[in-house]
Scaffold this motif. Structure first.
Motif, PDB file in Angstrom:
ATOM      1  N   ALA A 124       0.861  -1.179   0.000  1.00  0.00           N
ATOM      2  CA  ALA A 124       0.000   0.000   0.000  1.00  0.00           C
ATOM      3  C   ALA A 124       0.897   1.229   0.000  1.00  0.00           C
ATOM      4  N   TYR A 125       0.412   2.344  -0.612  1.00  0.00           N
ATOM      5  CA  TYR A 125       1.260   3.539  -0.656  1.00  0.00           C
ATOM      6  C   TYR A 125       0.437   4.781  -0.999  1.00  0.00           C
ATOM      7  N   LYS A 126       1.053   5.932  -0.717  1.00  0.00           N
ATOM      8  CA  LYS A 126       0.539   7.227  -1.156  1.00  0.00           C
ATOM      9  C   LYS A 126       1.688   8.221  -1.098  1.00  0.00           C
ATOM     10  N   TYR A 127       1.704   9.188  -1.997  1.00  0.00           N
ATOM     11  CA  TYR A 127       2.774  10.173  -2.037  1.00  0.00           C
ATOM     12  C   TYR A 127       2.193  11.538  -2.368  1.00  0.00           C
ATOM     13  N   ALA A 128       2.915  12.597  -2.014  1.00  0.00           N
ATOM     14  CA  ALA A 128       2.427  13.959  -2.246  1.00  0.00           C
ATOM     15  C   ALA A 128       3.575  14.948  -2.127  1.00  0.00           C
ATOM     16  N   ASP A 129       3.410  16.102  -2.749  1.00  0.00           N
ATOM     17  CA  ASP A 129       4.295  17.238  -2.544  1.00  0.00           C
ATOM     18  C   ASP A 129       3.623  18.228  -1.599  1.00  0.00           C
ATOM     19  N   GLY A 130       4.442  18.973  -0.863  1.00  0.00           N
ATOM     20  CA  GLY A 130       3.908  20.047  -0.042  1.00  0.00           C
ATOM     21  C   GLY A 130       3.572  19.666   1.382  1.00  0.00           C
ATOM     22  N   SER A 131       2.937  18.524   1.576  1.00  0.00           N
ATOM     23  CA  SER A 131       2.577  18.086   2.930  1.00  0.00           C
ATOM     24  C   SER A 131       2.442  16.574   2.953  1.00  0.00           C
ATOM     25  N   TYR A 132       2.569  16.018   4.161  1.00  0.00           N
ATOM     26  CA  TYR A 132       2.485  14.566   4.323  1.00  0.00           C
ATOM     27  C   TYR A 132       1.082  14.082   3.951  1.00  0.00           C
ATOM     28  N   PRO A 133       0.964  13.063   3.100  1.00  0.00           N
ATOM     29  CA  PRO A 133      -0.357  12.644   2.610  1.00  0.00           C
ATOM     30  C   PRO A 133      -1.145  11.845   3.647  1.00  0.00           C
ATOM     31  N   THR A 134      -2.397  12.215   3.822  1.00  0.00           N
ATOM     32  CA  THR A 134      -3.310  11.471   4.677  1.00  0.00           C
ATOM     33  C   THR A 134      -4.469  10.970   3.819  1.00  0.00           C
ATOM     34  N   GLY A 135      -5.440  10.324   4.442  1.00  0.00           N
ATOM     35  CA  GLY A 135      -6.572   9.807   3.690  1.00  0.00           C
ATOM     36  C   GLY A 135      -6.229   8.531   2.951  1.00  0.00           C
ATOM     37  N   SER A 136      -7.067   8.205   1.965  1.00  0.00           N
ATOM     38  CA  SER A 136      -6.959   6.922   1.267  1.00  0.00           C
ATOM     39  C   SER A 136      -5.775   6.882   0.320  1.00  0.00           C
ATOM     40  N   GLY A 137      -5.094   5.741   0.340  1.00  0.00           N
ATOM     41  CA  GLY A 137      -3.998   5.506  -0.577  1.00  0.00           C
ATOM     42  C   GLY A 137      -4.361   4.427  -1.581  1.00  0.00           C
ATOM     43  N   THR A 138      -3.335   3.774  -2.115  1.00  0.00           N
ATOM     44  CA  THR A 138      -3.504   2.774  -3.169  1.00  0.00           C
ATOM     45  C   THR A 138      -3.077   1.400  -2.665  1.00  0.00           C
ATOM     46  N   GLN A 139      -3.974   0.432  -2.826  1.00  0.00           N
ATOM     47  CA  GLN A 139      -3.604  -0.966  -2.580  1.00  0.00           C
ATOM     48  C   GLN A 139      -2.782  -1.462  -3.759  1.00  0.00           C
ATOM     49  N   SER A 140      -1.794  -2.332  -3.501  1.00  0.00           N
ATOM     50  CA  SER A 140      -0.897  -2.762  -4.573  1.00  0.00           C
ATOM     51  C   SER A 140      -0.379  -4.160  -4.319  1.00  0.00           C
ATOM     52  N   SER A 141       0.038  -4.808  -5.402  1.00  0.00           N
ATOM     53  CA  SER A 141       0.745  -6.086  -5.305  1.00  0.00           C
ATOM     54  C   SER A 141       2.253  -5.884  -5.311  1.00  0.00           C
ATOM     55  N   ILE A 142       2.678  -4.616  -5.363  1.00  0.00           N
ATOM     56  CA  ILE A 142       4.105  -4.303  -5.271  1.00  0.00           C
ATOM     57  C   ILE A 142       4.544  -4.460  -3.816  1.00  0.00           C
ATOM     58  N   ARG A 143       5.462  -5.365  -3.571  1.00  0.00           N
ATOM     59  CA  ARG A 143       5.991  -5.553  -2.226  1.00  0.00           C
ATOM     60  C   ARG A 143       7.499  -5.764  -2.328  1.00  0.00           C
ATOM     61  N   PRO A 144       8.289  -4.857  -1.776  1.00  0.00           N
ATOM     62  CA  PRO A 144       9.741  -4.919  -1.951  1.00  0.00           C
ATOM     63  C   PRO A 144      10.354  -6.206  -1.399  1.00  0.00           C
ATOM     64  N   ASN A 145      11.391  -6.674  -2.074  1.00  0.00           N
ATOM     65  CA  ASN A 145      12.210  -7.741  -1.505  1.00  0.00           C
ATOM     66  C   ASN A 145      12.812  -7.233  -0.196  1.00  0.00           C
ATOM     67  N   ILE A 146      12.799  -8.072   0.812  1.00  0.00           N
ATOM     68  CA  ILE A 146      13.226  -7.630   2.143  1.00  0.00           C
ATOM     69  C   ILE A 146      14.022  -8.734   2.825  1.00  0.00           C
ATOM     70  N   ARG A 147      14.885  -8.329   3.729  1.00  0.00           N
ATOM     71  CA  ARG A 147      15.674  -9.282   4.519  1.00  0.00           C
ATOM     72  C   ARG A 147      15.565  -8.887   5.986  1.00  0.00           C
ATOM     73  N   PHE A 148      15.103  -9.816   6.808  1.00  0.00           N
ATOM     74  CA  PHE A 148      15.004  -9.595   8.250  1.00  0.00           C
ATOM     75  C   PHE A 148      16.136 -10.351   8.950  1.00  0.00           C
ATOM     76  N   LEU A 149      16.741  -9.715   9.945  1.00  0.00           N
ATOM     77  CA  LEU A 149      17.751 -10.372  10.763  1.00  0.00           C
ATOM     78  C   LEU A 149      17.215 -10.492  12.185  1.00  0.00           C
ATOM     79  N   PHE A 150      17.135 -11.733  12.668  1.00  0.00           N
ATOM     80  CA  PHE A 150      16.622 -12.011  14.004  1.00  0.00           C
ATOM     81  C   PHE A 150      17.747 -12.512  14.900  1.00  0.00           C
ATOM     82  N   GLN A 151      17.761 -12.032  16.122  1.00  0.00           N
ATOM     83  CA  GLN A 151      18.696 -12.525  17.125  1.00  0.00           C
ATOM     84  C   GLN A 151      17.957 -13.485  18.051  1.00  0.00           C
TER      85      GLN A 151
END
Length: 299
Positions: free
Chosen positions: A248-275
């Motif tokens: 999910a995401y939303k972007y804007a210029d001028g001020s931090y975006p609130t309200g409804s954003g966009t649902q997406s199938s874009i999900r970044p590759n990620i690596r978690f390190l657990f101790q």
């Protein structure tokens, strides 16, 4: 030509090492690009890549070795003509006792939208990673995003906030609100990092200021807020693997975006390190950039 254009020696202290690097290759008339791990006696332990057709990609793998022995990794280009090859962002590490990694996503599609969209003044994003994908428990110490090789050599975004939490939800609604915790069920919601992040090609690792104890029962929710206030250009690009409705995401210029954003199938590759036990972070054996034979630009 038969050119060894990047060779490095190192000593393993554990019984498993992790190797990763980016590569690019332009094929012509029998040429190839090969990377091999050798032991101290000069014997091949494992062929990492043997590329015979034009393309670009990344290698990432774990290899069993003998502790306290020397090894070397060799990148070799052979070709009748100077068409070329490239290796870059080479990293060899080993995991200290008491740590486990979970790497989710191997896709090479790329996006600028998630986790932080640097081309706009402000943005937010949400990501859900499932328990079955993680399958580790312990204290979350770092998380890493894979920055695409097409990105600038260094991109810094200030005033970044990262939150994590447990969730029983497996997807975001069709029009997710910026207050994502009101849209999906989240517990133990924690601000784990606040500050600047410098993104560089390859894995950019963020060491958490507030560790998070993951229960390995629920899914893991990650939210990133880009409150920089200024855009940058060029900006970082991230590799991702599609996962239905888990972005999910939303972007804007001028001020931090609130309200409804966009649902997406874009999900970044990620690596978690657990101790799980111990106190030392993973050991970096070698890290270096490769070389270019001629001028190949398939990235």
């Amino acid at each position: 030509q038969d050119i060894s254009f990047a060779t490095q020696e190192f000593t393993a202290t554990q019984t498993t090492i992790d190797i990763e690097f980016d590569w690019a290759f332009q094929q012509y008339s029998g040429s190839y690009l090969k990377a091999v791990l050798y032991n101290e006696a000069g014997q091949s332990v494992q062929t990492l890549i043997n590329i015979t057709s034009t393309g670009a990609g990344k290698y990432s793998g774990s290899i069993d070795v003998t502790a306290n022995q020397k090894y070397s990794v060799d990148f070799r280009y052979y070709g009748t003509w100077d068409y070329g090859a490239k290796v870059d962002n080479i990293l060899i590490t080993e995991m200290a006792a008491g740590y486990e990694e979970a790497t989710i996503g191997t896709g090479t599609a790329n996006t600028s939208l998630i986790p932080s969209y640097g081309y706009y003044d402000y943005s937010w994003s949400g990501m859900i990673y499932t328990q079955s994908e993680i399958d580790k428990s312990g204290t979350l110490k770092t998380l890493s995003f894979y920055v695409d090789a097409s990105s600038p050599s260094s991109s810094t975004l200030t005033n970044q906030k990262i939150y994590v939490g447990h969730t029983t939800s497996s997807s975001f609604p069709s029009s997710p609100d910026e207050v994502l915790t009101s849209e999906i069920s989240v517990s133990d919601y924690t601000l784990v990092y606040e500050g600047s992040v410098t993104f560089v090609p390859g894995w950019t690792t963020i060491t958490l200021q507030q560790p998070f104890d993951y229960n390995n029962v629920n899914n893991l929710f990650v939210k990133m807020e880009n409150r920089d206030g200024s855009y940058i250009n060029p900006y970082p690009i991230f590799d991702y693997t599609s996962s239905t409705s888990r972005g999910a995401y939303k972007y804007a210029d001028g001020s931090y975006p609130t309200g409804s954003g966009t649902q997406s199938s874009i999900r970044p590759n990620i690596r978690f390190l657990f101790q799980t036990t111990g106190s030392a972070l993973p050991i970096e054996l070698i890290s270096f950039n490769g070389s270019v034979v001629e001028d190949v630009r398939p990235y």
